[in-house]
Motif scaffolding. Structure first.
Motif, PDB file in Angstrom:
ATOM      1  N   TYR B  51       0.678  -1.130   0.000  1.00  0.00           N
ATOM      2  CA  TYR B  51       0.027  -0.146   0.100  1.00  0.00           C
ATOM      3  C   TYR B  51       0.931   1.194   0.206  1.00  0.00           C
ATOM      4  N   ASN B  55       3.067  -1.171   4.478  1.00  0.00           N
ATOM      5  CA  ASN B  55       2.417  -1.961   5.352  1.00  0.00           C
ATOM      6  C   ASN B  55       3.396  -2.905   6.008  1.00  0.00           C
ATOM      7  N   ASP B  57       3.479  -7.080   8.007  1.00  0.00           N
ATOM      8  CA  ASP B  57       2.657  -8.284   8.393  1.00  0.00           C
ATOM      9  C   ASP B  57       3.948  -8.962   9.276  1.00  0.00           C
ATOM     10  N   THR B  61       7.959  -6.295   5.893  1.00  0.00           N
ATOM     11  CA  THR B  61       7.656  -5.029   5.729  1.00  0.00           C
ATOM     12  C   THR B  61       7.651  -4.464   4.205  1.00  0.00           C
TER      13      THR B  61
END
Lengths: 117, 110
Positions: B51, B55, B57, B61
Motif C-alpha cells: 500500500y 504496510n 505483516d 515490511t
C-alpha cells in the motif's frame, strides 16, 4: 479443496506433438489467466478471460497456442506442434473483478509442467 | 526496459538477520503492487499487497516509493523457512494483468 486446479500436473511429450492443459478456477471467479514460467524467470503473461471472453493475448502466444473458456468456467490451453522451447511451467490463475477494474491479487494453481523432448 | 526488474541474487542471509531488496517498475501508471512467495517448483502465493503508506505483516515490511518507482520488502529475524524466491508483481490502470519480476532468491543459512 476449492482452490485453482490444473491438470495434468506433469506432461512429457515429443517435439511436434500437441498437448492440452486444463484449468478449473475458483468457482466464483470470473477472470482466468494463463502464465508461463521458465527456470530462473518470473511468470510471463500469456492471456486472460473475463468470463468466456478472451480479452487480451500476449505476443508470446504464437499461432501454435490457443486458449478457450467456452462456458466461462474451466479453461483449456492447447499447444500444437510443440517445440523444445515450449518446455515450461504453465500456470493458471483466477480472481473476481469487474471489466473496468485493474488486476488485483491472483490466485494461482499448482501449474502444469511441460517437458518437450 | 523490462516492466518489472529484480536482482535475482541469491541473497544468502544468516538466520536471525535482516534482509531487504527492491523491485523497480517502469510504468508510472502502475497502481497495484504485490509481493508473492514462490517455493522451489511450486506456484506463487501472495505474501502481501503493498500500500502507498507502507504496510507490515509480522516480520515482513513492504514499502512503495512512487517517485523513484520501486517497492521494497524487508524481512526481519530471518527463519530457515523464509528460504524462497520473492516475486514482485505490478498492475497498471486499464491493463488487466500483473507483470512479474524474475524474483529475489533468498537462502537463509543456519
Amino acid at each position: 479443496d476449492t482452490g485453482v486446479s490444473q491438470d495434468p500436473r506433469h506432461k512429457i511429450t515429443k517435439r511436434g506433438q500437441n498437448v492440452t492443459f486444463r484449468c478449473d478456477p475458483i468457482s466464483e471467479h470470473n477472470r482466468l489467466y494463463w502464465y508461463r514460467q521458465t527456470l530462473g524467470q518470473g511468470p510471463e503473461f500469456l492471456t486472460y478471460f473475463q468470463n468466456e471472453a478472451q480479452l487480451e493475448k500476449s505476443r508470446l502466444l504464437s499461432d501454435r497456442f490457443s486458449a478457450e473458456r467456452p462456458k466461462g468456467s474451466f479453461s483449456t490451453l492447447e499447444i500444437q506442434r510443440t517445440e523444445q522451447g515450449d518446455s515450461a511451467m504453465y500456470l493458471c490463475a483466477s480472481n473476481n473483478l469487474g471489466v473496468s477494474q485493474s488486476t488485483g491479487e491472483l490466485f494461482f494453481g499448482e501449474g502444469s509442467r511441460l517437458t518437450v523432448l | 526496459r523490462k516492466e518489472v526488474e529484480q536482482d535475482p541474487g541469491p541473497f544468502n542471509v544468516p538466520e536471525g538477520a535482516t534482509v531487504a531488496f527492491n523491485c523497480t517498475y517502469s510504468n508510472s501508471a502502475s497502481q497495484s503492487f504485490f509481493w508473492y512467495r514462490q517455493d522451489c517448483r511450486k506456484e506463487p502465493k501472495l505474501l502481501m499487497s503493498v500500500y502507498s503508506s507502507g504496510n507490515e505483516d509480522g516480520r515482513f515490511t513492504a514499502q512503495l516509493n512512487r517517485a523513484s518507482q520501486y517497492i521494497s520488502l524487508l524481512i526481519r529475524d530471518s527463519k530457515l523457512s523464509d528460504s524462497a524466491t520473492y516475486l514482485c508483481a505490478v498492475g497498471q490502470r486499464g491493463n488487466n494483468r500483473l507483470a512479474f519480476g524474475k524474483g529475489n532468491q533468498v537462502v537463509v543459512i543456519p
